[in-house]
Write an enzyme that holds these catalytic residues in place. Structure first.
Site: not given
Ligand code: 7JF
Ligand code: MG
Length: 214
Positions: A141, A144, A169-170, A199
């Site tokens: 988590d 990506k 996750d994700n 979430e």
């Molecule tokens: O980076 C992450 N790490 C772990 N879990 C994450 C998570 O559970 C998320 F829901 C997001 C998310 C997804 C959609 C969105 F619109 C914003 C943030 C991120 C994320 C993705 C891209 C970024 F530039 C910054 C944060 C993460």
């Molecule tokens: Mg996450």
């Protein structure tokens, strides 16, 4: 804003949760992030899937990549059997500082080792630093683009054993296409997608569970 989002989450925990009660810490964070400001915790919907996989695996040694504020760290540690350990890795020192306080507030510090630094540097040091033979459970988590290289690194460092469960996750939002391709096409993994939602939102997201076959 003067404070950071993690600091505001910590304040919400200190205001609304009961010291030593992990369930109340989880609820306080979910309530704050659903009603006040969104934050990237795994959340309550995907959290129920995390809980069920954890209960099934009942890991003695678990690894979390990506601590953030410690929400999933607390979710995982609260379900560990006595004597089991969770190592959580966080790259961002400001996130780690808040997570330590949230973990302590939940009273779970004895089950958790929080390590600060890049996962790519820390994974090869797990055996020597923490006396880990292998992990029974890994929650990915963090970032990506690190899921696939860090999974290969865990394999190469002999930190996975037959039956180790990886939960990522994700995998839909923001999406981890290279990782999914890797675990779904490799003969060394048995993979399954758990559909859920991002979430505190209606957008689709999900968790990928992959069992290492040795
Ligand atoms: O980076 C992450 N790490 C772990 N879990 C994450 C998570 O559970 C998320 F829901 C997001 C998310 C997804 C959609 C969105 F619109 C914003 C943030 C991120 C994320 C993705 C891209 C970024 F530039 C910054 C944060 C993460
Ligand atoms: Mg996450």
């Amino acid at each position: 804003t003067r404070t950071s989002r993690p600091q505001r989450i910590l304040k919400a925990v200190q205001k609304n949760a009961t010291k030593g009660d992990p369930e109340s810490v989880i609820s306080a964070i979910d309530h704050y992030c659903r009603h006040k400001e969104w934050a990237m915790n795994v959340g309550d919907d995907k959290g129920l899937i995390l809980d069920s996989v954890l209960t099934e695996v009942n890991p003695s040694t678990a690894l979390e990549l990506g601590t953030y504020c410690g929400y999933s760290t607390v979710r995982i540690a609260r379900l560990l059997s006595p004597g089991s350990k969770l190592i959580t890795v966080e790259f961002n020192p400001a996130f780690a500082a808040v997570a330590r306080q949230i973990i302590a507030y939940a009273g779970l510090q004895d089950k958790i080792t929080l390590v600060e630094g890049p996962s790519g540097d820390l994974i090869p040091k797990m055996k020597e630093r923490f006396g880990i033979k292998s992990f029974d459970f890994v929650f990915l988590d963090h970032w990506k683009d690190r899921y696939e290289p860090d999974t290969k690194l865990l394999e190469d460092c002999g930190l996975l054993k037959k039956g180790t469960v990886l939960l990522a996750d994700n995998v839909i939002c923001p999406g981890t296409p290279e990782y999914l391709k890797y675990v779904r096409n490799s003969p060394r993994y048995e993979s399954r997608y758990y559909k859920s939602n991002l979430e505190y939102s209606k957008v689709e997201d999900g968790l990928e569970k992959s069992v290492f076959l040795g």
